[in-house]
Design a protein around this motif. Structure first.
Motif, short mmCIF file in Angstrom:
data_model
loop_
_atom_site.label_atom_id
_atom_site.label_comp_id
_atom_site.label_asym_id
_atom_site.label_seq_id
_atom_site.Cartn_x
_atom_site.Cartn_y
_atom_site.Cartn_z
N ASP A 80 0.81 -1.31 0.17
CA ASP A 80 -0.09 0.01 -0.13
C ASP A 80 1.14 1.30 -0.13
OD1 ASP A 80 -2.45 -1.15 -0.05
OD2 ASP A 80 -2.57 -1.41 2.17
N ILE A 81 1.07 2.01 -1.03
CA ILE A 81 1.89 3.10 -0.91
C ILE A 81 1.30 4.28 -0.37
CG2 ILE A 81 2.89 5.01 -2.93
CD1 ILE A 81 2.87 2.83 -4.97
N LYS A 82 2.07 4.82 0.20
CA LYS A 82 1.62 5.93 1.34
C LYS A 82 2.32 7.37 0.83
CE LYS A 82 -0.22 3.38 4.30
NZ LYS A 82 -1.89 2.98 4.26
N PHE A 83 3.52 7.36 0.09
CA PHE A 83 4.03 8.43 -0.35
C PHE A 83 4.95 8.23 -1.42
CE2 PHE A 83 3.38 8.88 4.24
CZ PHE A 83 2.56 10.00 4.19
N ALA A 84 4.84 9.00 -2.47
CA ALA A 84 5.99 8.97 -3.60
C ALA A 84 6.59 10.32 -4.07
CB ALA A 84 5.00 8.52 -4.79
N GLY A 85 7.84 10.44 -3.79
CA GLY A 85 8.84 11.39 -4.21
C GLY A 85 8.78 11.89 -5.62
N ILE A 86 8.73 13.01 -6.00
CA ILE A 86 8.83 13.57 -7.35
C ILE A 86 10.26 13.94 -7.62
CG2 ILE A 86 8.33 15.39 -8.92
CD1 ILE A 86 5.61 15.42 -7.77
N CYS A 87 10.86 12.96 -8.54
CA CYS A 87 12.32 12.84 -8.97
C CYS A 87 12.60 13.75 -10.24
CB CYS A 87 13.14 11.70 -9.17
SG CYS A 87 14.72 11.61 -9.45
N HIS A 88 13.64 14.48 -10.50
CA HIS A 88 13.76 15.27 -11.85
C HIS A 88 13.64 14.10 -12.90
CE1 HIS A 88 15.52 19.23 -13.66
NE2 HIS A 88 14.73 18.80 -14.61
N SER A 89 14.30 12.96 -12.56
CA SER A 89 14.19 12.14 -13.70
C SER A 89 12.91 11.59 -14.10
CB SER A 89 14.89 10.62 -13.05
OG SER A 89 16.29 10.93 -12.51
N ASP A 90 11.85 11.90 -13.26
CA ASP A 90 10.38 11.63 -13.82
C ASP A 90 10.07 12.33 -14.87
OD1 ASP A 90 10.48 10.01 -11.64
OD2 ASP A 90 9.14 11.12 -10.31
N ILE A 91 10.66 13.81 -14.51
CA ILE A 91 10.09 14.92 -15.62
C ILE A 91 10.97 14.60 -16.98
CG2 ILE A 91 10.26 17.41 -16.00
CD1 ILE A 91 10.15 17.76 -12.95
N HIS A 92 12.15 14.35 -16.63
CA HIS A 92 13.00 14.12 -18.03
C HIS A 92 12.45 13.01 -18.92
CE1 HIS A 92 16.42 16.66 -17.29
NE2 HIS A 92 16.69 16.07 -16.13
N THR A 93 12.02 11.70 -17.98
CA THR A 93 11.46 10.87 -18.77
C THR A 93 9.99 11.10 -19.56
OG1 THR A 93 12.54 9.29 -17.24
CG2 THR A 93 10.77 8.26 -18.62
N VAL A 94 9.04 11.54 -18.73
CA VAL A 94 7.90 11.62 -19.36
C VAL A 94 7.86 12.77 -20.18
CG1 VAL A 94 6.52 10.97 -17.29
CG2 VAL A 94 7.14 13.22 -17.50
N ARG A 95 8.82 13.85 -20.52
CA ARG A 95 8.93 14.78 -21.46
C ARG A 95 9.86 14.41 -22.70
NH1 ARG A 95 8.05 20.63 -18.64
NH2 ARG A 95 6.13 19.96 -17.26
N GLY A 96 10.22 13.12 -22.48
CA GLY A 96 11.04 12.49 -23.68
C GLY A 96 12.38 13.19 -23.87
N GLU A 97 12.96 13.86 -22.67
CA GLU A 97 14.24 14.50 -22.79
C GLU A 97 15.56 13.47 -22.79
OE1 GLU A 97 12.39 18.44 -20.50
OE2 GLU A 97 13.83 17.28 -19.53
N TRP A 98 15.24 12.52 -22.67
CA TRP A 98 16.27 11.21 -22.71
C TRP A 98 16.15 10.30 -23.87
CZ3 TRP A 98 16.20 9.63 -16.68
CH2 TRP A 98 17.08 11.06 -16.14
N GLY A 99 15.54 11.07 -24.81
CA GLY A 99 15.51 10.23 -25.84
C GLY A 99 14.14 9.94 -26.28
N GLU A 100 13.29 10.02 -27.38
CA GLU A 100 12.20 10.02 -27.76
C GLU A 100 11.73 8.30 -27.88
OE1 GLU A 100 10.15 12.27 -28.37
OE2 GLU A 100 11.48 13.59 -27.98
N GLY A 101 10.46 8.03 -28.11
CA GLY A 101 9.91 6.80 -27.82
C GLY A 101 9.68 6.47 -26.49
N GLY A 102 9.83 5.15 -25.83
CA GLY A 102 9.45 4.90 -24.60
C GLY A 102 8.10 4.43 -24.43
N HIS A 103 7.56 4.11 -23.40
CA HIS A 103 6.34 3.22 -23.24
C HIS A 103 5.20 4.13 -22.44
CE1 HIS A 103 8.42 -0.31 -24.22
NE2 HIS A 103 9.63 0.06 -23.36
N PHE A 104 4.15 4.33 -23.07
CA PHE A 104 3.15 5.22 -22.72
C PHE A 104 1.90 4.50 -23.09
CE2 PHE A 104 6.68 8.17 -23.23
CZ PHE A 104 6.68 9.10 -22.30
#
Length: 351
Positions: A36-60
């Motif tokens: 049961d997840i209680k808390f989740a931190g926001i990492c800059h890596s999350d932003i890089h990933t969902v904005r395609g800044e580390w390469g296009e493609g990925g799984h969405f």
């Protein structure tokens, strides 16, 4: 909704705002635990990933989040490491090959096997499915990839330790930060503030190198001995040849050669942030004093547990701003504007 369907926040496509949705978690296996997840931190890596800044493609669509703190709700029949009610955390990976030299040495983050280190989100697991991260209400994970969170750390402030904490702890240990060592931390953000706390607790003399003096009071309160502005040319002149170890926690394009000039003979500059563009190095800025330019990525399971125990023993936790899930997109913009002190953490009860 089925028993395995959970609420989550996902990016439907690259660069799109995150939105509330549901995802399906796998059935509980022999050695799995349900958290049961209680808390989740926001990492800059999350932003890089969902904005395609580390390469296009990925799984969405993609559910980010690899700073996860929660409570075990259920365990598979073969589980021996965790029990229902245990406080646990999950970091940046949820599996690895378990057989290569690095995995056997407890360096699962550097797995060289065919499976590789399986990221907590956006990777392909051994079941062939895309992994989905911690911006959700529940998570199923193999017991061997969950960490015990000591009672001395509040769960919300513990979540960022699973990435930000171990990302700085590992190089500090590897390059032997401690009494008699001078350590510089570039940037006082999510990673940087943890680096200051941990390096100080290890007994090192700590200097923050920040673009301005805007956060100087914070830096000194967190444990820094000195705080210097990199926008001031005098900083690079007066601190030349000073540091045994420099941790670069920012993802910005820096003049690396200027920072190499701050290292003493045999000093090491460790790159932790991952900028979008390549960085330029002049060989003679390293050669002349046998300086080293290195990289480091999180830590393995044993070292991450060691870090959590170290933090609990020294009263260390992340400085956080707790937010409701509906503010995730706003939080992303504030991270990019350096407007957080020092880590956003999502209250999973609001997902």
């Amino acid at each position: 909704m089925t028993q395995n369907t959970v609420h989550a926040y996902a990016a439907p496509s690259p660069k799109a705002p995150l939105e509330r949705t549901t995802i399906v978690r796998r059935e509980l296996g022999e050695h799995d635990i349900l958290i049961d997840i209680k808390f989740a931190g926001i990492c800059h890596s999350d932003i890089h990933t969902v904005r395609g800044e580390w390469g296009e493609g990925g799984h969405f669509p993609l559910v980010p989040g690899h700073e996860i703190a929660g409570v075990v709700a259920e365990v598979g029949p073969g589980v021996t490491r965790h029990r229902p009610g245990d406080r646990v955390g999950v970091g940046c990976f949820v599996d690895s090959c378990r057989a290569c030299e690095n995995c056997r040495a407890g360096l699962q983050q550097y797995c060289t096997g065919e499976l590789g280190s399986v990221g907590t989100y956006g990777a392909i697991g051994r079941d062939g499915q895309v992994t989905q991260g911690g911006y959700a209400t529940r998570l199923v994970v193999d017991e061997n990839y969950a960490l015990r969170i000591p009672e001395g750390i509040a769960l919300d402030a513990a979540a960022p330790l699973l990435c930000a904490g171990i990302t700085v702890y590992s190089p500090l240990v590897h390059w032997q930060a401690g009494p008699g060592k001078k350590v510089a931390v570039v940037g006082l953000g999510g990673l940087g503030h943890m680096a200051v706390k941990i390096a100080h607790a290890m007994g090192a003399e700590v200097t923050v190198l920040s673009q301005s003096l805007r956060k100087k009071d914070d830096g000194l309160k967190l444990g820094a001995d000195h705080y210097r502005a990199t926008s001031d040319p005098a900083t690079f002149e007066e601190l030349a040849g000073t540091f045994d170890l420099i941790l670069n926690t920012v993802s910005a394009d820096l003049d690396l050669n200027a920072y190499f000039g701050l290292l003493r003979t045999d000093g090491t500059f460790v790159q932790l942030g991952a900028p979008e563009h390549p960085l330029s190095v002049a060989p003679f800025s390293l050669i002349t004093q046998r300086k080293a330019f290195a990289g480091s990525m999180i830590g393995g399971i044993p070292e991450t547990q060691e870090m959590l125990d170290f933090c609990a023993g020294h009263g260390i936790a992340a400085e956080i701003e707790l937010i409701e899930a509906e503010r995730i997109n706003e939080a992303y913009e504030r991270v990019l504007a350096s407007d957080v002190r020092y880590r956003f953490v999502i209250d999973a009860a609001t997902i």
